[in-house]
Design a protein around this motif. Structure first.
Motif, short mmCIF file in Angstrom:
data_model
loop_
_atom_site.label_atom_id
_atom_site.label_comp_id
_atom_site.label_asym_id
_atom_site.label_seq_id
_atom_site.Cartn_x
_atom_site.Cartn_y
_atom_site.Cartn_z
N ALA A 201 11.16 68.06 -6.24
CA ALA A 201 9.77 67.63 -6.06
C ALA A 201 9.45 66.46 -6.77
N THR A 202 10.34 65.71 -6.86
CA THR A 202 10.29 64.44 -7.79
C THR A 202 9.22 63.59 -7.24
N GLY A 203 8.64 63.74 -5.97
CA GLY A 203 7.74 62.57 -5.65
C GLY A 203 8.38 61.26 -5.27
N ALA A 204 7.48 60.46 -5.95
CA ALA A 204 7.76 58.80 -5.50
C ALA A 204 7.57 58.01 -7.12
N THR A 205 8.27 56.96 -7.01
CA THR A 205 7.90 56.28 -8.05
C THR A 205 7.10 54.93 -7.67
N PHE A 206 6.22 54.39 -8.74
CA PHE A 206 5.34 53.48 -8.41
C PHE A 206 6.06 52.09 -8.03
N ARG A 207 5.46 51.77 -6.67
CA ARG A 207 5.77 50.31 -6.36
C ARG A 207 5.15 49.21 -7.10
N THR A 208 6.07 48.28 -7.51
CA THR A 208 5.52 47.13 -8.44
C THR A 208 4.89 45.86 -7.41
N LEU A 209 4.51 44.85 -8.18
CA LEU A 209 3.92 43.68 -7.43
C LEU A 209 5.16 42.76 -7.21
N ASP A 210 6.33 42.95 -8.08
CA ASP A 210 7.43 41.81 -7.94
C ASP A 210 7.07 40.53 -7.92
N ILE A 211 6.42 40.36 -8.71
CA ILE A 211 6.17 38.82 -9.17
C ILE A 211 6.54 38.24 -10.64
N PRO A 212 7.66 37.61 -10.83
CA PRO A 212 8.10 37.52 -12.29
C PRO A 212 7.01 37.35 -12.97
N SER A 213 6.12 36.39 -12.92
CA SER A 213 5.08 36.03 -13.81
C SER A 213 4.02 37.38 -14.23
N VAL A 214 3.87 38.22 -13.13
CA VAL A 214 2.84 39.38 -13.59
C VAL A 214 3.95 40.47 -14.02
N THR A 293 -10.82 41.09 0.77
CA THR A 293 -9.96 41.32 1.83
C THR A 293 -9.26 40.10 2.06
N ASP A 294 -8.11 40.24 2.66
CA ASP A 294 -7.22 39.21 3.23
C ASP A 294 -6.86 38.15 1.73
N VAL A 295 -6.51 38.94 0.57
CA VAL A 295 -6.20 38.39 -0.44
C VAL A 295 -5.09 38.83 -1.44
N GLU A 296 -4.29 38.11 -1.75
CA GLU A 296 -3.07 38.64 -2.88
C GLU A 296 -2.95 38.01 -3.92
N VAL A 297 -2.33 38.56 -4.96
CA VAL A 297 -2.06 38.04 -6.19
C VAL A 297 -0.73 37.38 -5.94
N VAL A 298 -0.56 36.27 -6.56
CA VAL A 298 0.46 35.13 -6.56
C VAL A 298 1.24 35.00 -8.03
#
Length: 418
Positions: A201-214, A293-298
């Motif tokens: 029942a280990t569930g799931a690990t958090f997904r990260t934004l995968d942006i080096p500067s973040v 909406t329709d916005v993302e961190v870069v």
């Protein structure tokens, strides 16, 4: 069970609030309900406490007890033992071993122990899993006014312990293998626990934004699936939340009670794509929450901690930089199955296949090794079951995980008695 100090002055932590190590300790203690007092190493009281015990600001984070003892923790297990958590199994042989302490694992521990199985649960961080981090669960049966993940977790912990389930904190399972009499689960610190049956029942690990500067600001202004432990530090500030599902919405509502403003950054064109209707209506009624909406961190920038975010409009391509010290991301998770060997069949996303879903595996040879069909929540390793978010085609709801955890115990009984 955790040993909670009589008051927060029984345990003091001296640490820089923008230190990732400080963040990890703060989260660990809060999720395990260990009360403490926090001091910055630049404060006179914090500096004096360090000097009295032979430490400097470079040594932080350092923990101090009222009895004069101190600890510069090397890992979670050392920290868990020092604050009085149950960090080692009392036996090396059980009827049922559960890996993971979220809703599915806790339900399995409760039902396993209450039905007479010698039951142990291993959890690396804290009882509750992702649900334990939720500020408010509004759609769980029996709680019309909602309940926080920490409160639900505390009730589950007390209930499971009442029936004799053994809950072990800070051990991470890293290998599972069949034995002549059941299974052996190897954990960190070279501890091996044996059991006649296993529920994963280990569930799931958090997904990260995968942006080096973040990524550079993880624990220094950027946090994942964290709200309850950081909210007091955000009082009066602007808080940015990335995500458009229920977890992000629940965090936004919670932060709105203390932050100056909460800005939700949603990649989709509407919250309705992933969020429950009741939560959308709640957010619409809170003036302090702005939904973009329709916005993302870069991009992200700053010195010792996060100071600015760069946002991009996904429709027009326009880019803007905004001042920001606090960013919380709730963007989904990946199944925590990388510790299991290939004998455990998975779907294309890495979730464990169980029961009738095993037949969906492509190829000429079935991964199921026996003549009898697999039980409903049984993995491709007979006698090992899966429940909750780690399982393929799961419900992604607390109630679904609790149901699967209790059902898994029923199937364990069938496996042990056949």
């Amino acid at each position: 069970m955790a040993h909670t100090p009589k008051d927060e002055h029984d345990l003091t932590v001296v640490a820089d609030m923008w230190s990732p190590a400080c963040t990890a300790i703060r989260t660990f203690l809060a999720r395990n309900e260990i009360a403490c007092r926090w001091l910055q190493p630049t404060e006179s009281t914090g500096r004096q406490l360090l000097e009295q015990h032979g430490f400097t600001a470079d040594d932080t984070p350092v923990l101090f007890k009222a009895d004069g003892s101190s600890l510069k923790p090397a890992d979670e297990e050392q920290l868990a033992q020092w604050v009085g958590l149950h960090a080692k199994p009392s036996s090396d042989n059980y009827d049922l071993l559960i890996v993971g302490g979220g809703p599915a694992g806790m339900a399995a521990a409760l039902y396993g122990a209450s039905e007479g199985l010698h039951t142990v649960l291993l959890e690396r961080w804290a009882i509750g899993g992702q649900a334990g981090l939720s500020s408010s669960i509004q759609n769980y049966l029996g709680f019309p006014d909602g309940i926080s993940g920490s409160d639900l977790t505390d009730r589950a912990r007390k209930q499971a312990c009442k029936f004799g389930a053994e809950l072990v904190i800070s051990l991470q399972a890293d290998h599972l293998r069949p034995t002549d009499h059941g299974f052996a689960v190897h954990c960190t610190d070279d501890i091996t626990v044996h059991a006649r049956s296993v529920i994963i029942a280990t569930g799931a690990t958090f997904r990260t934004l995968d942006i080096p500067s973040v990524d550079k600001f993880n624990g220094r202004g950027v946090f994942y699936f964290s709200a309850l432990t950081e909210a007091p530090l955000c009082a009066g500030s602007d808080v940015y939340i990335v995500g458009g599902a229920n977890s992000a919405g629940q965090a936004a509502v919670y932060f709105a009670s203390c932050a100056r403003k909460v800005i939700m950054l949603v990649r989709a064109d509407s919250l309705a794509v992933e969020m429950s209707t009741y939560l959308i209506k709640q957010i619409e009624g809170i003036p302090a929450i702005e939904v973009r909406t329709d916005v993302e961190v870069v991009d992200a920038s700053g010195g010792t901690h996060l100071e600015h975010l760069t946002l991009r409009d996904r429709t027009t391509g326009a880019v803007e930089e905004v001042p920001a010290n606090w960013l919380f991301a709730f963007i989904g998770a990946e199944p925590a199955t990388d510790w299991l060997d290939p004998s455990f069949a998975r779907d294309s996303h890495g979730y464990l296949l169980t029961g009738p879903d095993i037949t969906t595996v492509e190829g000429s040879h079935s991964p199921w090794p026996l003549k009898r069909p697999p039980l409903h929540l049984e993995t491709t390793v007979p006698g090992v079951f899966a429940a909750g978010d780690v399982r393929a085609f799961n419900g992604h709801r607390v109630a679904a995980a609790v149901g699967e955890g209790s059902m898994a115990v029923m199937l364990v009984h069938k496996f042990l008695h056949d």
